[in-house]
Design a protein around this motif. Structure first.
Motif, PDB file in Angstrom:
ATOM      1  N   LEU A 462      47.190  70.512  15.418  1.00 25.67           N
ATOM      2  CA  LEU A 462      47.128  69.216  14.804  1.00 25.67           C
ATOM      3  C   LEU A 462      48.216  68.506  14.754  1.00 25.67           C
ATOM      4  O   LEU A 462      49.499  69.260  14.807  1.00 25.67           O
ATOM      5  N   ALA A 463      48.421  67.349  14.740  1.00 24.70           N
ATOM      6  CA  ALA A 463      49.488  66.335  14.555  1.00 24.70           C
ATOM      7  C   ALA A 463      48.841  65.318  13.586  1.00 24.70           C
ATOM      8  O   ALA A 463      48.198  64.399  14.156  1.00 24.70           O
ATOM      9  N   ASP A 464      49.637  65.128  12.449  1.00 18.48           N
ATOM     10  CA  ASP A 464      49.076  63.982  11.477  1.00 18.48           C
ATOM     11  C   ASP A 464      47.427  63.852  11.392  1.00 18.48           C
ATOM     12  O   ASP A 464      46.936  62.871  11.327  1.00 18.48           O
ATOM     13  N   GLY A 465      46.778  65.176  11.458  1.00 20.45           N
ATOM     14  CA  GLY A 465      45.387  65.392  11.163  1.00 20.45           C
ATOM     15  C   GLY A 465      44.583  65.145  12.195  1.00 20.45           C
ATOM     16  O   GLY A 465      43.643  65.140  12.257  1.00 20.45           O
ATOM     17  N   ARG A 466      45.239  64.866  13.427  1.00 14.10           N
ATOM     18  CA  ARG A 466      44.766  64.483  14.766  1.00 14.10           C
ATOM     19  C   ARG A 466      44.694  65.730  15.552  1.00 14.10           C
ATOM     20  O   ARG A 466      45.833  66.331  15.698  1.00 14.10           O
TER      21      ARG A 466
END
Length: 668
Positions: A462-466
């Motif tokens: 994930l990165a920033d919830g994505r």
């Protein structure tokens, strides 16, 4: 344990009357042959591989006369040995109980029976005399002793049952050779009538059925299985509309009083099938459905390139044509419960809830994903809305689909059509272990899906919830597990990363949370499915029955429709008789399957190799860009040619019992 007196099976005889209690290798297990129905012992069993006598007082002449009587009735008449031979043998056997000479003596019967087995053109004629020949070869003195008594044949009880391997493999027990015969005879409307006796969704099933019948087809031992699903689609597409409605209206019983109302919960294949058969029985039926359309998972879970929605809806509309009602936007657990349905005046309830909630993988990072993560079911719902134009969804970049079933294949193929640059399919076992239909696997690969077997997700990146990717671990095969498949285990230190913009977990489905409540009074299994009696689909609450995915877990459309028919019969029994009934044919099928009495080979018939007709289909490079239907219906000429490939592998099985077999007696 059941003991045998004497018999003949797969070319080997046994006679325990001589004191030899051993049975030849390969003979059927005798456990299960004790009673046909409660308190009604089986005295003899006759099949295509031989016969078993449990009661030495059985009249063999009468038992074989009944067997040949059915062969004569069911002969198609296209070849002389069966058309003429079966009636002649029947009459010769019957004459031994009458005061007149018969058309054949025992030697003549043997000669004619051998002509049938050697030169009949289909399985019926070739197998019907097998048991009789075994008796006349190994137990002729027993038959001659019966003849010497010079008395009328006794009135023995029992039943005869004709089937075929493809029929037994079909969950709905469609008479496949019969509907193929009608195509060969130029009567496709009659062929559709055979299908409509079992379920209303012929065109749908002709597109998405997983073809258990073809897996059992004996033609595959020669070249390729008969295209049974292809032929089903042919008759459904060419005979839909008025013909279908005419056939079903002709089958309707006299309408019952207005208070004979039944509620069906769920408008999927199980619910539609149950409602269809209840309507044919004359009941007043309402189908309560949470969505705003009928079809259940067939509507929202099967993309239109496999099943156009106008085809599906044209078949579910048969419910309203027969007088039933759809009540859309009605969700169980939210808008009503079981108590409310009975309070509204429904006399019985069928639960046909689908498994419309996706299962999560249970790996690190999965719960934190807010964008780019979908379950297989939620993604297919997006696909459905995208095609319908109610909510557009565009994909880009790389998509990873986790799973190996049909839902995973649908997700992967749909992702390509929605703009994904590359689609990777990850599966924890080998490609050969994938449970998806092989044709769907091949179609996905043709369209460009990249397969990664023996890999399993361990973490969502994930990165920033994505979602940005997924961590995978290599798997290796171990020992064979309880289901007959090789087990798998992770390989230590084999972790690898795979980038993706969208991750789809297509690994399983379950019943929607909150649909079933404790106050409904219906017991659930530890998996959250409705607990049912498999013989009649009744639940722990009187008057409530269940079938399809909510009772058996995610399964196939044909299984769901078979459950609908079974439940409709049980509901009719319960409302009319106060109990569910014993069905002799159902018990005969159970006996055949549990004892493995169906032969694995086929009756040798000289067959010219002729490979099956295949659907015309769009080029993979074209079809991956759109959701139009990939396959087209075959032509009349192709249907006739394919129908001629059927070997008509009919078999006749019969039992002799101590007392009459009750039709409609209470199931015990």
């Amino acid at each position: 344990m059941t003991s045998i007196a004497y018999g003949f099976w797969d070319g080997q005889m046994a006679d325990q009357r001589t004191g030899n209690t051993s049975l030849p290798a390969g003979w059927p297990e005798l456990e299960g042959f004790d009673f046909f129905n409660q308190g009604n012992p089986i005295r003899a069993f006759i099949g295509d591989r031989g016969f078993l006598v449990f009661d030495d007082s059985v009249c063999l002449i009468d038992a074989f006369r009944r067997q040949m009587e059915m062969a004569a009735q069911q002969s198609c008449g296209k070849c002389t040995p069966c058309r003429i031979g079966a009636p002649l043998i029947r009459d010769a056997l019957a004459s031994y109980g009458q005061a007149r000479p018969g058309p054949l003596d025992l030697d003549g019967i043997i000669e004619l029976a051998r002509q049938m087995t050697d030169s009949s053109l289909c399985g019926l004629g070739r197998t019907a005399p097998v048991a009789l020949l075994g008796a006349l070869t190994h137990f002729r003195t027993d038959i001659e002793a019966e003849i010497a008594q010079a008395r009328p044949l006794p009135e023995q009880h029992g039943m005869e049952y004709m089937t075929a391997p493809c029929i037994e493999a079909c969950p709905s027990k469609i008479n496949v050779p019969r509907y193929i015969d009608y195509i060969r005879d130029g009567k496709p409307s009659y062929s559709l009538g055979v299908i409509l006796q079992k379920y209303p969704m012929a065109a749908t099933c002709g597109r998405v059925c997983v073809r258990f019948c073809e897996m059992a087809c004996r033609r595959a031992l020669v070249d390729e299985a008969v295209g049974i699903k292809t032929l089903k689609r042919y008759v459904a597409d060419h005979q839909q509309g008025a013909n279908a409605l005419r056939f079903t209206r002709d089958m309707i019983s006299r309408p019952l009083p207005p208070d004979m109302r039944v509620a069906v919960v769920g408008a999927g294949p199980a619910g539609v099938s149950c409602a269809y058969h209840l309507l044919l029985h004359g009941y007043h039926v309402d189908i309560l459905e949470a969505l705003d359309e009928a079809g259940g998972m067939a509507a929202i879970g099967i993309p239109s390139y496999r099943l156009p929605k106008d085809v599906l809806h044209s078949e579910t509309d048969i419910i309203t044509s027969l007088g039933g009602r759809f009540l859309f936007g009605q969700a169980m657990g939210r808008d009503f419960g079981i108590d409310e349905l009975f309070a509204r005046g429904y006399r019985a309830v069928f639960l046909g809830l689908g498994c419309q909630e996706g299962t999560r993988m249970g790996v690190a990072g999965e719960d934190q994903a807010t964008s780019g993560y979908e379950t297989g079911i939620s993604f297919l719902l997006q696909v459905h809305d995208h095609i319908a134009g109610t909510r557009k969804t565009e994909l880009s970049g790389d998509v990873v689909v986790v799973g190996g079933g049909n839902v995973a294949m649908d997700c992967a193929r749909s992702a390509l059509r929605m703009g994904a640059e590359r689609v990777h399919l990850v599966y924890r076992r080998t490609r050969a272990d994938m449970p998806a239909d092989p044709s769907e696997i091949a179609a996905a690969e043709e369209e460009g899906v990249i397969f990664h077997p023996l890999l399993n997700p361990t973490r969502v990146l994930l990165a920033d919830g994505r979602v940005t990717g997924v961590e995978l671990v290599a798997m290796r095969q171990t020992e064979v597990d309880a289901k007959g498949r090789r087990g798998v285990e992770p390989v230590a230190g084999s972790e690898q990363l795979m980038h993706c913009d969208t991750l789809i977990a297509a690994i399983g489905q379950t019943v929607q949370s909150g649909a079933m409540r404790p106050e409904d009074g219906v017991k659930l299994t530890r998996w959250g499915w409705v607990e049912i009696n498999p013989f009649d689909l009744s639940t722990s609450r009187p008057g409530v029955f269940a079938g399809g995915d909510c009772a058996f877990g995610p399964s196939t459309l044909i299984h769901a429709m078979a459950n609908g028919l079974q439940a409709a019969r049980s509901i009719n029994d319960w409302l009319q008789l106060g109990h569910t009934s014993f069905f002799p044919r159902t018990h005969m099928r159970a006996l055949l399957h549990s004892r493995k009495l169906l032969a694995a080979d086929f009756a040798e018939v000289p067959v010219k190799r002729e490979y099956r007709v295949h659907h015309p289909e769009l080029d993979p490079e074209v079809r991956r860009t759109m959701f139009e239907e990939v396959e087209a219906t075959i032509s009349d000429e192709e249907a006739y040619r394919e129908a001629k490939r059927c070997l008509r592998c009919y078999r006749i099985y019969s039992v002799v019992t101590e007392r009459p077999i009750p039709e409609g007696a209470e199931l015990s």
